[in-house]
Scaffold this motif. Structure first.
Motif, PDB file in Angstrom:
ATOM      1  N   ILE A  94      51.334  -0.541  22.756  1.00  0.00           N
ATOM      2  CA  ILE A  94      51.475  -1.264  24.902  1.00  0.00           C
ATOM      3  C   ILE A  94      52.151  -0.661  25.874  1.00  0.00           C
ATOM      4  O   ILE A  94      52.849   0.230  25.435  1.00  0.00           O
ATOM      5  N   PHE A  95      51.415  -0.179  26.725  1.00  0.00           N
ATOM      6  CA  PHE A  95      51.033   0.427  27.834  1.00  0.00           C
ATOM      7  C   PHE A  95      51.053  -0.702  28.931  1.00  0.00           C
ATOM      8  O   PHE A  95      50.145  -0.526  29.591  1.00  0.00           O
ATOM      9  N   LEU A  96      52.158  -1.125  29.609  1.00  0.00           N
ATOM     10  CA  LEU A  96      52.297  -2.226  30.691  1.00  0.00           C
ATOM     11  C   LEU A  96      52.671  -1.853  31.837  1.00  0.00           C
ATOM     12  O   LEU A  96      53.358  -0.640  31.870  1.00  0.00           O
ATOM     13  N   THR A  97      52.239  -1.678  32.931  1.00  0.00           N
ATOM     14  CA  THR A  97      52.348  -1.340  34.323  1.00  0.00           C
ATOM     15  C   THR A  97      51.823  -2.143  35.058  1.00  0.00           C
ATOM     16  O   THR A  97      51.173  -3.236  35.220  1.00  0.00           O
ATOM     17  N   ALA A  98      51.865  -2.265  36.166  1.00  0.00           N
ATOM     18  CA  ALA A  98      52.368  -3.013  37.452  1.00  0.00           C
ATOM     19  C   ALA A  98      52.351  -2.534  38.804  1.00  0.00           C
ATOM     20  O   ALA A  98      52.681  -1.218  39.277  1.00  0.00           O
TER      21      ALA A  98
END
Ligand code: DC
Length: 216
Positions: free
Chosen positions: A140-144
């Protein structure tokens, strides 16, 4: 689901990786490994010892005498719990510096692979899906957005009673993104087979649910 599986969570600083990974680990009954805490622990030790991170000989000697482990969620550096000591803006900067050094990455990646070879784990960092566990079952590649990440980090540090400036936190995040994404060794990037999750505007439960859906 296979008996042993690895979940890799990568993404930039402050995207919520550790909060989400901890909750998913508890939900699945597996171990959580915070690899950023390991780079922070090395950064803390380098700073505390007063050595120059560019002095490769001194850095290698220090690493030879360094033990890093996790026990019941605590990060242990040479037998001592350092959870709070490594969560300061100063150590964030130092962690980013030492994370560009080859001997540091080599040692920590070895420890991380050993930790994930014996049992199911969820591991978060910058290079888990692209390097540490290229064959992880789930990535999973989590961004914000930078603003959302700065807001979250500021709130977290203020709640811990630290005296910090919002503008400083914001520019530190930008600087760390730049350094993490442009460094030569294992820079931050989304693995081709990772699922990207943008957490801007989502609460913790919503993101945990999305990760659980991917794993199910
Ligand atoms: O996630 P964090 O902010 O605690 O990470 C601290 C630093 O360590 C950050 O600058 C990126 C670096 N890091 C890394 O290079 N590779 C990892 N697997 C985890 C963290």
């Amino acid at each position: 689901m296979k008996e042993i599986f690895r979940i890799a969570i990568d993404g930039p600083s402050g995207a919520g990786k550790s909060t989400i990974a901890k909750a998913v680990a508890a939900g699945l009954g597996i171990d959580y490994i915070d690899t950023g805490a390991m780079y922070r622990a090395v950064g803390y030790k380098v700073k505390d010892a007063g050595i120059d991170a560019d002095d490769e000989g001194a850095l290698k000697a220090l690493l030879d005498e360094t033990e890093i482990d996790f026990k019941q969620g605590d990060i242990i550096l040479d037998g001592v719990v350092v959870n709070d000591k490594i969560r300061t803006p100063e150590i964030s900067k130092m962690a980013s510096i030492v994370s560009t050094k080859e001997p540091v990455r080599a040692k920590l990646v070895d420890i991380q692979r050993a930790m994930g070879s014996r049992k199911s784990v969820i591991m978060d960092g910058r290079d888990i899906g692209t390097n540490v566990f290229k064959d992880a079952e789930y990535k999973i590649f989590l961004t914000a957005s930078v603003k959302e990440r700065a807001d979250r980090r500021y709130k977290e540090l203020i709640e811990k009673g630290q005296d910090v400036e919002y503008e400083q936190i914001y520019s530190d995040i930008e600087a760390r993104d730049y350094s993490d994404c442009t460094r030569k060794l294992n820079p931050l990037r989304k693995a081709d087979d990772a699922v990207e999750l943008d957490t801007t505007g989502l609460n913790i439960d919503q993101v945990v649910e999305k990760v659980m859906e991917i794993v199910r």
